[in-house]
Write a protein that holds these residues in place. Structure first.
Motif, PDB file in Angstrom:
ATOM      1  N   THR A  40      24.441  34.306  34.837  1.00  0.00           N
ATOM      2  CA  THR A  40      25.010  33.603  33.695  1.00  0.00           C
ATOM      3  C   THR A  40      25.786  34.603  32.847  1.00  0.00           C
ATOM      4  O   THR A  40      25.271  35.688  32.540  1.00  0.00           O
ATOM      5  N   ASN A  41      26.992  34.226  32.509  1.00  0.00           N
ATOM      6  CA  ASN A  41      27.842  35.097  31.697  1.00  0.00           C
ATOM      7  C   ASN A  41      28.002  36.466  32.370  1.00  0.00           C
ATOM      8  O   ASN A  41      27.761  37.506  31.765  1.00  0.00           O
ATOM      9  N   ALA A  86      29.318  26.656  38.636  1.00  0.00           N
ATOM     10  CA  ALA A  86      29.868  25.793  37.590  1.00  0.00           C
ATOM     11  C   ALA A  86      30.462  26.646  36.481  1.00  0.00           C
ATOM     12  O   ALA A  86      30.018  27.773  36.252  1.00  0.00           O
ATOM     13  N   ASP A  87      31.463  26.093  35.822  1.00  0.00           N
ATOM     14  CA  ASP A  87      32.127  26.795  34.716  1.00  0.00           C
ATOM     15  C   ASP A  87      32.535  28.202  35.156  1.00  0.00           C
ATOM     16  O   ASP A  87      32.217  29.194  34.504  1.00  0.00           O
ATOM     17  N   ASN A 140      35.566  30.839  36.847  1.00  0.00           N
ATOM     18  CA  ASN A 140      36.987  31.112  37.020  1.00  0.00           C
ATOM     19  C   ASN A 140      37.173  31.765  38.382  1.00  0.00           C
ATOM     20  O   ASN A 140      36.827  32.925  38.564  1.00  0.00           O
ATOM     21  N   ASP A 166      36.092  18.126  39.303  1.00  0.00           N
ATOM     22  CA  ASP A 166      36.660  18.518  38.011  1.00  0.00           C
ATOM     23  C   ASP A 166      37.269  19.917  38.072  1.00  0.00           C
ATOM     24  O   ASP A 166      36.986  20.774  37.232  1.00  0.00           O
TER      25      ASP A 166
END
Length: 110
Positions: A33-34, A53-54, A56, A74
């Motif tokens: 995460t991050n 997810a989320d 780049n 999406d």
């Protein structure tokens, strides 16, 4: 820092471990995460049932990969190509077939 032949859980936070090498490592069920993985080289990995997810992934290259049953939802697909064909062109060709006769090759016997 070297970690060899260890079986344990790591908790890494607010750390810079760029240029690290992970080789023959079991990181299943690991949560990222991050995390900045830009310019990472990921080869011979098993991402079966991974959830991304989320993320780049712009300018990423996937080659010699098994994408069976992959779902992309999406997503920004501007400039995205599969085997040199723009995905936007594939969608346009699909939409251009009003007779419903368009059928894409699948691994399900087509």
């Amino acid at each position: 820092m070297e970690i060899h032949e260890v079986r344990d859980e790591l908790s890494v936070k607010n750390a810079i471990v760029s240029n690290s090498v992970f080789d023959d490592v079991n990181m299943s069920n690991t949560c990222f995460t991050n995390v900045n993985l830009s310019v990472a080289k990921i080869t011979r990995v098993n991402l079966t049932n991974a959830r991304i997810a989320d993320a780049n992934l712009s300018n990423a290259t996937f080659s010699d990969v098994n994408l069976s049953n992959v779902r992309i939802e999406d997503a920004q697909i501007a400039g995205m190509q599969i085997n040199g064909v723009l995905v936007s062109d594939l969608f346009a060709a699909f939409a251009g077939h009003s007779d419903g006769g368009f059928s894409a090759a699948t691994n399900e016997g087509n």
